[in-house]
Design an enzyme around this catalytic site. Structure first.
Site, PDB file in Angstrom:
ATOM      1  N   HIS A 170       0.762  -0.999   0.053  1.00  0.00           N
ATOM      2  CA  HIS A 170       0.189   0.022   0.066  1.00  0.00           C
ATOM      3  C   HIS A 170       0.952   1.218   0.074  1.00  0.00           C
ATOM      4  O   HIS A 170       1.279   1.724   0.912  1.00  0.00           O
ATOM      5  CB  HIS A 170      -1.044   0.065   1.314  1.00  0.00           C
ATOM      6  CG  HIS A 170      -1.967  -1.001   1.083  1.00  0.00           C
ATOM      7  ND1 HIS A 170      -3.156  -0.875   0.485  1.00  0.00           N
ATOM      8  CD2 HIS A 170      -2.177  -2.259   1.499  1.00  0.00           C
ATOM      9  CE1 HIS A 170      -3.957  -1.951   0.679  1.00  0.00           C
ATOM     10  NE2 HIS A 170      -3.389  -2.771   1.346  1.00  0.00           N
ATOM     11  N   LYS A 370     -10.057  17.329   7.181  1.00  0.00           N
ATOM     12  CA  LYS A 370     -10.384  18.415   7.780  1.00  0.00           C
ATOM     13  C   LYS A 370      -9.552  19.779   7.547  1.00  0.00           C
ATOM     14  O   LYS A 370     -10.110  20.845   7.003  1.00  0.00           O
ATOM     15  CB  LYS A 370     -10.378  18.218   9.642  1.00  0.00           C
ATOM     16  CG  LYS A 370     -10.636  19.493  10.273  1.00  0.00           C
ATOM     17  CD  LYS A 370     -12.100  19.583  10.537  1.00  0.00           C
ATOM     18  CE  LYS A 370     -12.758  20.382  11.436  1.00  0.00           C
ATOM     19  NZ  LYS A 370     -14.055  20.353  11.548  1.00  0.00           N
TER      20      LYS A 370
END
Ligand code: XMP
Length: 514
Positions: A170, A370
């Site tokens: 990954h 965020k």
């Protein structure tokens, strides 16, 4: 408007899919996630510069395993398969996949045997994050292995001519030391993206998607909380459909000083939507009367919020869509599957849309983290202090008042909090301390004011540093800042007579007191 270069990520249900999207965007290339079942035509219609196939929990040899449209490989753009995505590529293009002799999980040293193209600039050996039970046992025709581990002979594969690649590990997780470089190699070198995309570019894309859904006449309802996420969502939707957006702002009387006024100003002047402010403080205080148990306070506030909102919505006439400022961490926390669609049918976070009869949601921030939401807010022109606001709990000041909540106590905690915030800002510490506020403790203590004995409230200062709010350390604020805050609080706020500092980290203490 020029179409932004983009990478399409096909989601096979992997836990890191959104991280892939984020990593691509960190290379300043726009990325979008589509479900694995998207047809090659649907992908082509989005004009991607490349396609990434995500990981996923299935095994390609299972009869019901998700398989993307094989024509994806013939779109003429590079394809990178990650983990399941690589195994699927092998299976679809004529290679084979077998159960690994040993399951690999965690950081594994990968030897890079082919170091151009996808693996250009990487070290010979590099620590990579693996999590797999199945692996490619034979590359498809035209492919060759370009990386290996002790247990996995094809840890990465490439077909340079077709520009199709696969990695078993990954690259999107930080545990893969050189993962960022691999993503960069793919999106910038192989896909040829310019890397000039910015958050401002997201506005164009999101606005177009919202307009696609809302059409020329569709109307949208959004609940504004005064926080960053719903404000950014509102500003974005306003950009797309103007005053066809109705924002309902329920003021429960437990917000910080100046917040309610700011929300009203921003959405009547800067982003003039149809703005409905409901002053429900009286009702909230009435329902909170005599309640001291924190969870009960939360429950009452949540319930009242929905009731008040529903009442307000009744008077607005029929609106077509419900919008929410759901951001990606909310999606993870609520355990929902990933879907990049701006719109997600029948999904509802708070139960509210369903109760109001909405079946479709507009969630334009669903893909964003965020910090990306804040960058977007700035790009939209929202005030900086709103965009960089520290987190504030939904139940507001109620959980910063120990014991029963009353209007007077709310006034005390609001005024002391404002002083604390002002002094932190003046000292230039706002960017270093992640959350800071005052708590009205239930403790009364004796004081002397002038010649009089007082018996008033003890205020606690809480300030923490944290990356993720899951753990936190108490902030080592300079003594002179603490001294100034303390002095101002007892001088300026009636009924606050003593100030103490909370020096507990999380764990064992939580950040909030209740
Ligand atoms: P704790 O107190 O659990 O807080 O360490 C972690 C973060 O969550 C916020 N918090 C809440 N946010 N509703 C919210 O929306 C709540 O009931 C609530 N309780 C805590 C807290 O401010 C901190 O940022």
């Amino acid at each position: 408007m020029a179409t932004a270069q983009k990478i399409i990520i096909l989601d096979f249900g992997g836990q890191y899919t959104q991280l892939i999207a984020r990593r691509v965007r960190e290379c300043h290339v726009y990325s979008e996630v589509m479900p694995w079942s998207a047809s090659a035509e649907a992908v082509r219609a989005r004009e991607p510069s490349g396609v990434i196939l995500s990981g996923g929990p299935a095994s390609v040899n299972d009869p019901g395993a998700p398989r993307c449209d094989p024509a994806i490989y013939d779109l003429g753009v590079p394809v990178l398969g990650i983990c399941y995505g690589m195994q699927l590529t092998a299976a679809l293009l004529g290679g084979s996949v077998e159960r690994a002799r040993e399951r690999e999980y965690g950081r594994v040293t990968v030897r890079m045997t082919g170091r151009d193209g996808l693996l250009k600039g990487l070290s010979d050996r590099s620590a990579c994050w693996m999590s797999h039970t199945w692996q490619v046992s034979a590359c498809p025709p035209g492919f060759h292995a370009v990386a290996e581990t002790d247990n996995c002979p094809v840890a990465a594969m490439a077909n340079e001519e077709r520009r199709v690649y696969g990695v078993q590990f990954h690259p999107e997780v930080t545990h893969t030391d050189e993962g960022r470089k691999i993503i960069e190699n793919f999106v910038l070198d192989i896909c040829g993206c310019a890397g000039d995309w910015t958050m401002a570019g997201y506005i164009d894309i999101a606005v177009r998607r919202i307009r696609e859904v809302a059409g020329d006449t569709g109307t949208v309802l959004l609940a504004l909380s005064g926080g960053v996420d719903s404000s950014v969502a509102a500003a974005l939707i306003h950009r797309a459909i103007g005053s066809r957006l109705t924002c309902v702002f329920v003021d429960h009387g437990l917000l910080r000083k100046g917040e309610s006024e700011q929300v009203c100003r921003v959405f009547s002047e800067l982003f003039p939507v149809r703005f409905v402010r409901v002053d429900a403080a009286e009702r909230f205080f009435a329902d909170l009367k005599g309640v001291t148990e924190p969870e009960q306070k939360r429950h009452i506030i949540g319930r009242d919020f929905i009731e008040v909102f529903k009442d307000a919505a009744k008077d607005l006439g029929r609106l077509d869509y419900f919008a929410q400022g759901t951001i990606y961490p909310d999606v993870i926390e609520s355990g929902q599957g990933t879907s990049a669609a701006v719109i997600k049918s029948h999904h509802n976070v708070g139960g509210l849309p369903k109760e109001l009869g909405f079946t479709e949601l507009i969630e334009p921030l669903r893909m964003l983290f965020k910090d990306e939401v804040r960058a977007l807010g700035e790009a939209l022109g929202l005030p900086r202090d709103l965009v960089w606001r520290q987190p504030f709990p939904g139940p507001g000041l109620a959980i910063r008042i120990i014991g029963e909540v009353t209007p007077e106590k709310a006034r005390i905690v609001r005024d002391t909090d404002a002083i604390f915030r002002e002094e932190i800002a003046k000292a230039g510490l706002a960017g270093q301390v992640n959350q800071y506020f005052t708590v009205l403790t239930g403790v009364h203590s004796v004081g002397v004011m002038g010649d009089e004995r007082t018996y008033d409230y003890t205020i606690a200062l809480r300030a923490v540093t944290t990356d993720d709010f899951m753990t936190a350390d108490w902030a080592r604020l300079p003594y002179d800042v603490i001294a100034k805050v303390s002095e101002r609080i007892v001088n300026e706020v009636p009924r606050a007579s003593r100030v103490v500092l909370d020096v507990t980290s999380k764990p064992p203490a939580s950040i909030e007191w209740e």
